[in-house]
Design a protein around this motif. Structure first.
Motif, PDB file in Angstrom:
ATOM      1  N   MET A 139       0.735  -1.143  -0.026  1.00  0.00           N
ATOM      2  CA  MET A 139       0.127   0.015  -0.087  1.00  0.00           C
ATOM      3  C   MET A 139       0.854   1.074  -0.001  1.00  0.00           C
ATOM      4  SD  MET A 139      -3.372   0.786   2.421  1.00  0.00           S
ATOM      5  CE  MET A 139      -2.813  -0.253   3.821  1.00  0.00           C
TER       6      MET A 139
ATOM      7  N   GLU B  86      -2.182   4.444   2.794  1.00  0.00           N
ATOM      8  CA  GLU B  86      -2.111   4.194   4.060  1.00  0.00           C
ATOM      9  C   GLU B  86      -2.801   5.346   4.900  1.00  0.00           C
ATOM     10  OE1 GLU B  86       1.820   3.747   5.036  1.00  0.00           O
ATOM     11  OE2 GLU B  86       1.909   1.437   4.250  1.00  0.00           O
TER      12      GLU B  86
ATOM     13  N   THR C 175      -6.396   4.924   4.419  1.00  0.00           N
ATOM     14  CA  THR C 175      -7.026   4.008   5.355  1.00  0.00           C
ATOM     15  C   THR C 175      -7.291   4.513   6.900  1.00  0.00           C
ATOM     16  OG1 THR C 175      -6.267   2.500   3.851  1.00  0.00           O
ATOM     17  CG2 THR C 175      -7.053   1.701   6.068  1.00  0.00           C
TER      18      THR C 175
ATOM     19  N   THR D  31      -8.209  -2.828  -5.805  1.00  0.00           N
ATOM     20  CA  THR D  31      -7.164  -3.834  -5.440  1.00  0.00           C
ATOM     21  C   THR D  31      -7.806  -4.853  -4.637  1.00  0.00           C
ATOM     22  OG1 THR D  31      -7.068  -2.609  -3.405  1.00  0.00           O
ATOM     23  CG2 THR D  31      -5.542  -1.840  -5.007  1.00  0.00           C
TER      24      THR D  31
ATOM     25  N   ARG E  73      -5.782  -7.830  -3.295  1.00  0.00           N
ATOM     26  CA  ARG E  73      -4.705  -7.874  -2.085  1.00  0.00           C
ATOM     27  C   ARG E  73      -5.455  -8.053  -0.984  1.00  0.00           C
ATOM     28  NH1 ARG E  73      -1.599  -2.723  -2.251  1.00  0.00           N
ATOM     29  NH2 ARG E  73      -0.825  -4.144  -0.277  1.00  0.00           N
TER      30      ARG E  73
ATOM     31  N   GLY F 265      -6.752  -7.926   2.661  1.00  0.00           N
ATOM     32  CA  GLY F 265      -7.510  -6.887   3.491  1.00  0.00           C
ATOM     33  C   GLY F 265      -8.606  -6.022   2.619  1.00  0.00           C
ATOM     34  N   ALA F 266      -8.551  -6.242   1.228  1.00  0.00           N
ATOM     35  CA  ALA F 266      -9.487  -5.397   0.629  1.00  0.00           C
ATOM     36  C   ALA F 266     -11.002  -5.723   1.146  1.00  0.00           C
ATOM     37  CB  ALA F 266      -9.348  -5.768  -0.902  1.00  0.00           C
TER      38      ALA F 266
ATOM     39  N   ARG G 283      -3.444  -5.727   5.289  1.00  0.00           N
ATOM     40  CA  ARG G 283      -2.813  -5.213   3.929  1.00  0.00           C
ATOM     41  C   ARG G 283      -1.052  -5.163   4.269  1.00  0.00           C
ATOM     42  NH1 ARG G 283      -5.674  -4.158  -0.644  1.00  0.00           N
ATOM     43  NH2 ARG G 283      -6.470  -2.039  -0.760  1.00  0.00           N
TER      44      ARG G 283
END
Length: 154
Positions: free
Chosen positions: A1, A6, A9, A79, A82, A84-85, A153
């Motif tokens: 990321m 970051e 998020t 994403t 990936r 955690g998406a 992530r």
């Protein structure tokens, strides 16, 4: 990321927690205090709170966090492969539904009815309180799921 994602998020997660805290305060003690007042005084106090709630601090938090959630949803979908998406997507959706959805669908119309005098204080409380509890739980769950998604992530 990347660093900017970051930050997005983190801001979305903190914002979701902030909104959960605001709604929690209402559920935990503001509404309890208003319940203790005679109906005319409680209704008058709530009408006054509703006027002050429509000022920049809460509006910036409510709409700002919602915008952050939309950006997080877009990022999660773009994403998707990936880790955690899914958590980022679900957490952002929970927060938007709680903060904006329940507020617009239930709390604001009730506030408008209270202001117009078309609902009794008892009926107002019977509908407003559960909706506020739902906002609290949804935003808190959104915050937790966003955090879990962010952790995954890395």
């Amino acid at each position: 990321m990347t660093r900017s994602w970051e930050v997005l998020t983190a801001a979305t997660t903190v914002g979701s927690g902030l909104l959960a805290g605001v709604f929690f305060a209402f559920s935990a003690f503001v509404m309890s205090g208003l319940h203790r007042l005679p109906a005319p005084a409680g209704a008058a106090a709530m009408r006054s709170i509703n006027v002050t709630a429509q000022r920049p601090p809460l509006m910036i938090a409510l709409f700002g966090v919602s915008i952050l959630c939309v950006a997080t949803i877009v990022r999660a979908l773009s994403t998707w492969s990936r880790p955690g998406a899914g958590g980022l997507l679900l957490g952002a959706i929970l927060t938007i539904v709680g903060a904006l959805g329940v507020t617009a669908a239930v709390n604001v119309p009730l506030n408008d009815r209270l202001e117009a005098g078309t609902i009794t204080w008892d009926r107002y409380l019977a509908a407003w309180d559960p909706a506020n509890h739902a906002r609290t739980i949804l935003c808190l769950a959104g915050c937790a799921v966003l955090l879990a998604g962010a952790i995954r992530r890395h």
